[in-house]
Design an enzyme around this catalytic site. Structure first.
Site, PDB file in Angstrom:
ATOM      1  N   CYS A  21      -6.800   2.151   7.730  1.00 18.35           N
ATOM      2  CA  CYS A  21      -8.154   2.587   8.430  1.00 18.35           C
ATOM      3  C   CYS A  21      -8.702   1.327   8.446  1.00 18.35           C
ATOM      4  CB  CYS A  21      -8.167   3.856   7.503  1.00 18.35           C
ATOM      5  SG  CYS A  21      -7.597   5.431   7.213  1.00 18.35           S
TER       6      CYS A  21
HETATM    7  C1  BEZ Z   1      -5.526   3.815   4.402  1.00 18.11           C
HETATM    8  O1  BEZ Z   1      -5.411   3.814   4.705  1.00 18.11           O
HETATM    9  O2  BEZ Z   1      -4.493   3.149   3.597  1.00 18.11           O
HETATM   10  C2  BEZ Z   1      -4.543   5.156   3.659  1.00 18.11           C
HETATM   11  C3  BEZ Z   1      -5.549   6.254   3.505  1.00 18.11           C
HETATM   12  C4  BEZ Z   1      -5.568   7.500   2.796  1.00 18.11           C
HETATM   13  C5  BEZ Z   1      -3.978   7.259   2.487  1.00 18.11           C
HETATM   14  C6  BEZ Z   1      -3.479   6.230   2.635  1.00 18.11           C
HETATM   15  C7  BEZ Z   1      -3.425   5.334   2.666  1.00 18.11           C
END
Ligand code: BEZ
Length: 213
Positions: A45
């Site tokens: 994210c």
């Molecule tokens: C991420 O943004 O890396 C992420 C967010 C939630 C679950 C898995 C990865």
């Protein structure tokens, strides 16, 4: 309920990092990209919001407003933005919705319980100036989206809104486009003065009407 292409994008009021907004008023006459991410302070994210901020000028040139959403609270968003700016070398200045009560996530079907009961998946909606949904994509939490592809789709949508054309597989701006089936070949000659390449009666190419070549 899921949102389908051609539906009017549901309106909502929300608390964001840039103040309270009414979604339709925020969009005004612009195109819009509404996208969810699972959670703040997560690695994928962080890169997605960073890329969106880095592409700010590209969205602006296309008259597109972007709006992110997650179920985390406002103070967490605000703190996390500092990390995004630092690590992704950008300035996040588009609004991020604090959707703690999941109003927006529910309205746009962004929580897929068999993937996660609590977090939103990576949903993305392109919305036209008529407030109609033009594209929906859903990615899993483990895969960051390609924001250059989002820009490419916007280019295709904006071009086909202006001209009776569609764009072929893997099209990039400047490449030849496809004359819409609704246009008769005899009319196509005058509507597309840059020329026609007729491969089959239903497969007719013409140069990108907006390119200078
Ligand atoms: C991420 O943004 O890396 C992420 C967010 C939630 C679950 C898995 C990865």
């Amino acid at each position: 309920m899921s949102i389908r292409l051609g539906d009017t994008a549901p309106n909502f009021q929300a608390k964001t990092t840039e103040g309270n907004i009414d979604f339709h008023t925020f969009l005004g006459d612009s195109w819009g990209v509404l996208f969810s991410h699972p959670a703040d302070y997560t690695p994928v994210c962080t890169t997605e919001l960073g890329r969106t901020a880095q592409l700010k000028e590209e969205f602006r040139r296309r008259n597109v407003k972007v709006l992110a959403v997650s179920v985390d609270p406002l103070d967490k968003h605000t703190d996390w933005v500092k990390d995004i700016n630092e690590t992704q070398h950008c300035t996040v200045d588009f609004p991020i919705i604090a959707d703690e009560d999941r109003k927006v996530a529910t309205l746009y079907d962004m929580i897929h319980p068999n993937a996660s009961e609590t977090f939103t998946v990576r949903s993305l909606f392109i919305i036209g100036p008529d407030k109609k949904v033009k594209l929906t994509i859903t990615y899993p939490a483990s895969t960051g989206r390609n924001f250059y592809e989002v820009l490419r789709v916007i280019d295709s949508l904006q071009l086909s809104a202006q001209h009776s054309i569609s764009t072929p597989a893997d099209w990039q701006p400047g490449d030849d486009v496809i004359v819409a089936l609704s246009v008769k070949t005899e009319d196509a000659q005058t509507r597309f003065p840059k020329g026609l390449r007729i491969v089959k009666p239903y497969l007719r190419y013409t140069p990108d009407p907006t390119s200078n070549i």
